[in-house]
Design a protein around this motif. Structure first.
Motif, PDB file in Angstrom:
ATOM      1  N   THR A  75      34.653 -15.667  40.953  1.00  0.00           N
ATOM      2  CA  THR A  75      33.822 -14.777  40.398  1.00  0.00           C
ATOM      3  C   THR A  75      34.749 -14.327  38.928  1.00  0.00           C
ATOM      4  OG1 THR A  75      34.626 -12.854  41.390  1.00  0.00           O
ATOM      5  CG2 THR A  75      32.974 -13.909  42.364  1.00  0.00           C
ATOM      6  N   GLU A  76      33.995 -13.653  38.086  1.00  0.00           N
ATOM      7  CA  GLU A  76      34.253 -13.018  36.921  1.00  0.00           C
ATOM      8  C   GLU A  76      35.548 -12.086  37.305  1.00  0.00           C
ATOM      9  OE1 GLU A  76      34.324 -14.528  33.885  1.00  0.00           O
ATOM     10  OE2 GLU A  76      32.885 -15.638  34.864  1.00  0.00           O
ATOM     11  N   GLU A  77      35.222 -11.269  38.255  1.00  0.00           N
ATOM     12  CA  GLU A  77      36.374 -10.186  38.714  1.00  0.00           C
ATOM     13  C   GLU A  77      37.462 -10.588  39.410  1.00  0.00           C
ATOM     14  OE1 GLU A  77      32.831  -9.890  39.927  1.00  0.00           O
ATOM     15  OE2 GLU A  77      32.361  -9.384  37.894  1.00  0.00           O
ATOM     16  N   ARG A  79      38.824 -14.310  39.416  1.00  0.00           N
ATOM     17  CA  ARG A  79      39.182 -15.684  38.866  1.00  0.00           C
ATOM     18  C   ARG A  79      40.647 -16.357  39.661  1.00  0.00           C
ATOM     19  NH1 ARG A  79      37.226 -20.122  37.193  1.00  0.00           N
ATOM     20  NH2 ARG A  79      35.361 -18.910  36.860  1.00  0.00           N
ATOM     21  N   ASP A 170      33.770 -21.653  32.754  1.00  0.00           N
ATOM     22  CA  ASP A 170      32.809 -20.281  33.185  1.00  0.00           C
ATOM     23  C   ASP A 170      32.732 -20.271  34.681  1.00  0.00           C
ATOM     24  OD1 ASP A 170      30.911 -22.283  33.598  1.00  0.00           O
ATOM     25  OD2 ASP A 170      29.357 -21.198  32.217  1.00  0.00           O
TER      26      ASP A 170
END
Ligand code: SF4
Ligand code: SF4
Length: 213
Positions: A75-77, A79, A170
């Motif tokens: 996840t973005e939080e 990685r 991404d």
């Protein structure tokens, strides 16, 4: 004196001048061949991210069923790797492992290699299941391990299997592009074997695949 005794004495005398083939382990250790296969190591990239993308290819290639993986989404939080997923759990059962190196050969990112650590004895069988925490390179270390001696480095013109410095992952598009459904440009258009099926795939990809008909 029988002939056999003379023959035996001759053999003794012949070998007296030779250097012993044994060594005083563990005070002395042998120089191992570069391609010796010992305990596994999981590698990182230089930016600290883990090479393993939790694809299970190594586990699938393992003839001894020695690898157990549980993958989780990045996840973005949080990685952890460059791909969509990372290996939250990565166990190698060294009691089952036959050190064939198939896992290393199967890995698409060079994440797992077999190295020169052969001191693997233990009093307890459960200690022979090595967990990710034991296998993973420490933060700040980014080697490719024995892949240096097993595989020729790709030429600089060769397409990289994963985006390198000039690209940004991404977590979704790059791996989707690899199968022709992402919005990154692909060299070859995706082959459409079945229009109806392809329509379904486009819907799954949120319409992005329309750029690669
Ligand atoms: S070296 Fe061979 S047996 Fe051991 S984990 Fe890898 S594929 Fe399985
Ligand atoms: S070590 Fe390599 S083959 Fe195994 S799950 Fe990770 S990326 Fe896939």
């Amino acid at each position: 004196m029988s002939f056999d005794i003379i023959k035996g004495m001759a053999t003794t005398l012949k070998n007296m001048r030779r250097k012993p083939t044994t060594i005083s382990y563990p005070e002395q250790e042998r120089q191992l061949p570069p391609r010796f296969r010992g305990r596994h190591v999981l590698h990182r990239y230089e930016n600290g991210l883990e090479r393993c993308v939790g694809c299970y290819l190594c586990a699938g290639a393992c003839p001894a069923d020695a690898i157990y993986i549980e993958a989780e989404e990045n996840t973005e939080e949080n990685r952890v790797s460059l791909g969509e997923r990372y290996a939250r759990v990565f166990d190698v059962n060294l009691l089952r492992c036959i050190f064939c190196g198939y896992c290393q050969a199967a890995c698409p990112t060079g994440a797992i290699t077999l190295e020169h650590d052969y001191k693997l004895a233990s009093f307890y069988p459960e200690d022979m299941v090595y967990h990710k925490e034991q296998l993973l390179e420490p933060m700040g270390q980014a080697t490719i391990g024995s892949n240096t001696v097993w595989f020729e480095p790709p030429s600089s013109e060769a397409a990289q299997p994963i985006p390198q410095e000039s690209h940004v992952f991404d977590g979704f598009e790059a791996s989707a592009a690899a199968v022709g459904l992402g919005d990154l440009p692909t060299e070859q258009p995706a082959l459409i074997a079945n229009e109806e099926q392809d329509e379904d795939r486009r819907k799954l990809a949120g319409g992005k695949g329309e750029q690669n008909p």
